[in-house]
Design a protein around this motif. Structure first.
Motif, short mmCIF file in Angstrom:
data_model
loop_
_atom_site.label_atom_id
_atom_site.label_comp_id
_atom_site.label_asym_id
_atom_site.label_seq_id
_atom_site.Cartn_x
_atom_site.Cartn_y
_atom_site.Cartn_z
N ARG A 196 0.64 -1.58 0.04
CA ARG A 196 -0.10 -0.43 0.14
C ARG A 196 0.59 1.44 -0.16
O ARG A 196 0.95 2.01 -0.54
N LYS A 197 1.98 1.03 0.56
CA LYS A 197 2.72 2.47 1.02
C LYS A 197 3.44 2.76 -0.19
O LYS A 197 3.58 3.76 -0.79
N LEU A 198 4.33 1.75 -1.35
CA LEU A 198 4.80 1.91 -2.61
C LEU A 198 3.71 2.38 -3.81
O LEU A 198 4.15 3.10 -4.77
N THR A 199 2.82 1.59 -3.37
CA THR A 199 1.11 1.81 -4.64
C THR A 199 0.77 3.97 -3.95
O THR A 199 0.76 4.47 -4.84
N LEU A 200 1.16 3.92 -3.45
CA LEU A 200 1.13 5.57 -2.34
C LEU A 200 1.93 6.34 -3.04
O LEU A 200 2.41 7.32 -3.66
N ILE A 201 3.46 5.82 -3.28
CA ILE A 201 5.24 6.99 -3.29
C ILE A 201 4.54 6.69 -5.08
O ILE A 201 5.22 7.38 -5.86
N LYS A 202 4.09 5.59 -6.00
CA LYS A 202 4.19 5.57 -7.28
C LYS A 202 3.52 6.97 -7.64
O LYS A 202 3.37 6.84 -9.43
N GLU A 203 1.69 6.97 -7.03
CA GLU A 203 0.86 7.63 -7.30
C GLU A 203 1.63 8.84 -7.30
O GLU A 203 1.14 9.95 -7.59
N LEU A 204 1.87 9.33 -5.65
CA LEU A 204 2.85 10.64 -5.09
C LEU A 204 3.92 11.01 -6.81
O LEU A 204 4.50 12.36 -7.37
N ARG A 205 4.21 10.03 -6.67
CA ARG A 205 5.64 10.06 -8.17
C ARG A 205 4.73 11.03 -9.45
O ARG A 205 5.43 11.21 -10.37
N LEU A 206 3.74 10.15 -10.49
CA LEU A 206 3.40 10.21 -10.57
C LEU A 206 2.40 11.99 -11.04
O LEU A 206 2.83 12.21 -12.03
N GLU A 207 2.43 12.07 -10.47
CA GLU A 207 1.87 13.89 -9.74
C GLU A 207 2.86 14.88 -9.83
O GLU A 207 2.07 16.24 -10.57
N LYS A 208 3.97 14.32 -9.13
CA LYS A 208 5.27 15.49 -10.18
C LYS A 208 5.73 15.34 -10.68
O LYS A 208 5.97 16.56 -11.45
N LEU A 209 5.26 14.32 -11.67
CA LEU A 209 5.91 14.33 -13.15
C LEU A 209 4.99 14.67 -13.28
O LEU A 209 5.83 15.70 -15.00
N GLN A 210 3.74 14.35 -13.64
CA GLN A 210 2.87 14.88 -14.67
C GLN A 210 3.15 16.71 -14.30
O GLN A 210 2.91 17.50 -15.74
N GLU A 211 3.57 16.89 -13.26
CA GLU A 211 3.43 18.70 -12.80
C GLU A 211 4.40 19.14 -13.74
O GLU A 211 4.63 20.52 -13.95
N THR A 212 5.28 18.58 -14.47
CA THR A 212 7.27 18.87 -15.02
C THR A 212 6.55 18.66 -15.96
O THR A 212 7.71 18.41 -17.23
N ASP A 213 5.99 17.87 -16.63
CA ASP A 213 5.47 17.09 -18.68
C ASP A 213 6.00 18.17 -19.33
O ASP A 213 6.32 18.05 -20.54
N TRP A 214 5.34 19.40 -19.26
CA TRP A 214 4.75 20.61 -20.56
C TRP A 214 7.05 20.48 -20.83
O TRP A 214 7.23 21.71 -21.58
N TYR A 215 7.86 20.48 -19.29
CA TYR A 215 8.94 21.01 -20.11
C TYR A 215 9.31 20.34 -21.29
O TYR A 215 10.41 20.44 -21.94
N SER A 216 8.77 19.11 -21.93
CA SER A 216 9.17 17.91 -22.30
C SER A 216 8.61 18.28 -23.93
O SER A 216 9.15 17.94 -25.05
N ASN A 217 7.94 19.31 -24.01
CA ASN A 217 7.56 20.69 -24.91
C ASN A 217 8.66 20.29 -26.07
O ASN A 217 9.90 21.23 -25.30
N ASP A 241 9.58 23.08 -27.88
CA ASP A 241 9.72 24.40 -28.14
C ASP A 241 10.07 24.95 -26.42
O ASP A 241 10.73 25.78 -25.98
N VAL A 242 10.96 23.72 -25.37
CA VAL A 242 11.43 23.86 -23.92
C VAL A 242 12.03 23.93 -23.93
O VAL A 242 12.37 22.05 -24.76
N ILE A 243 13.37 23.97 -23.06
CA ILE A 243 14.47 23.27 -22.85
C ILE A 243 14.14 22.95 -21.22
O ILE A 243 13.70 24.21 -20.53
N MET A 244 14.45 22.23 -21.34
CA MET A 244 14.51 21.65 -19.67
C MET A 244 15.91 21.57 -19.10
O MET A 244 16.46 20.97 -19.51
N PRO A 245 15.40 22.10 -17.88
CA PRO A 245 16.70 22.47 -17.16
C PRO A 245 17.60 21.27 -16.56
O PRO A 245 16.33 20.69 -16.25
N ASP A 246 19.03 20.96 -16.23
CA ASP A 246 19.45 19.88 -15.87
C ASP A 246 18.84 19.93 -14.64
O ASP A 246 18.33 18.31 -14.67
N THR A 247 18.54 20.18 -14.30
CA THR A 247 17.92 19.85 -12.43
C THR A 247 16.79 19.42 -12.33
O THR A 247 16.30 17.88 -11.85
#
Length: 111
Positions: A38-59, A61-67
């Motif tokens: 259950r904990k790993l499932t929650l971690i994966k859900e949080l991870r997906l949320e964080k990744l989705q918040e920064t998906d726009w960097y993958s466009n 016309d956008v340069i994704m910072p190294d950080t």
């Protein structure tokens, strides 16, 4: 007299049979044994949320910072990097008070 020895049946407290006690204990043991899952499932859900918040960097016309690249890779590597329930607890530790409660581990903070 233990509360776990009784059930409510039509609003009346009735003593559990031995078979019902055994079945209930089995349910509790099963629930407890899947704590890490259950904990790993929650971690994966949080991870997906964080990744989705920064998906726009993958466009294109956008340069994704190294950080951000490094942080996103760290998020993707979480299941391989953190493998024990104690490590899951570390990732899920909270700080602050409601309504400003946040996850304490630095991995959840975007650089």
């Amino acid at each position: 007299m233990s509360i776990s020895e009784y059930k409510l049946l039509n609003g009346v407290r009735v003593k559990l049979t031995d078979a019902e006690k055994t079945a209930r204990q089995s349910e509790i043991d099963d629930w407890n044994s899947k704590s890490a899952e259950r904990k790993l499932t929650l971690i994966k859900e949080l991870r997906l949320e964080k990744l989705q918040e920064t998906d726009w960097y993958s466009n294109s016309d956008v340069i994704m910072p190294d950080t951000i690249k490094t942080w996103r890779q760290s998020l993707r590597d979480l299941p391989q990097t953190y493998t024990t329930e104690a490590e899951y607890d570390e990732l899920l530790e909270m700080q602050g008070e409601f309504p400003n409660k946040t996850y304490k581990h630095s991995i959840w903070s975007k650089p």
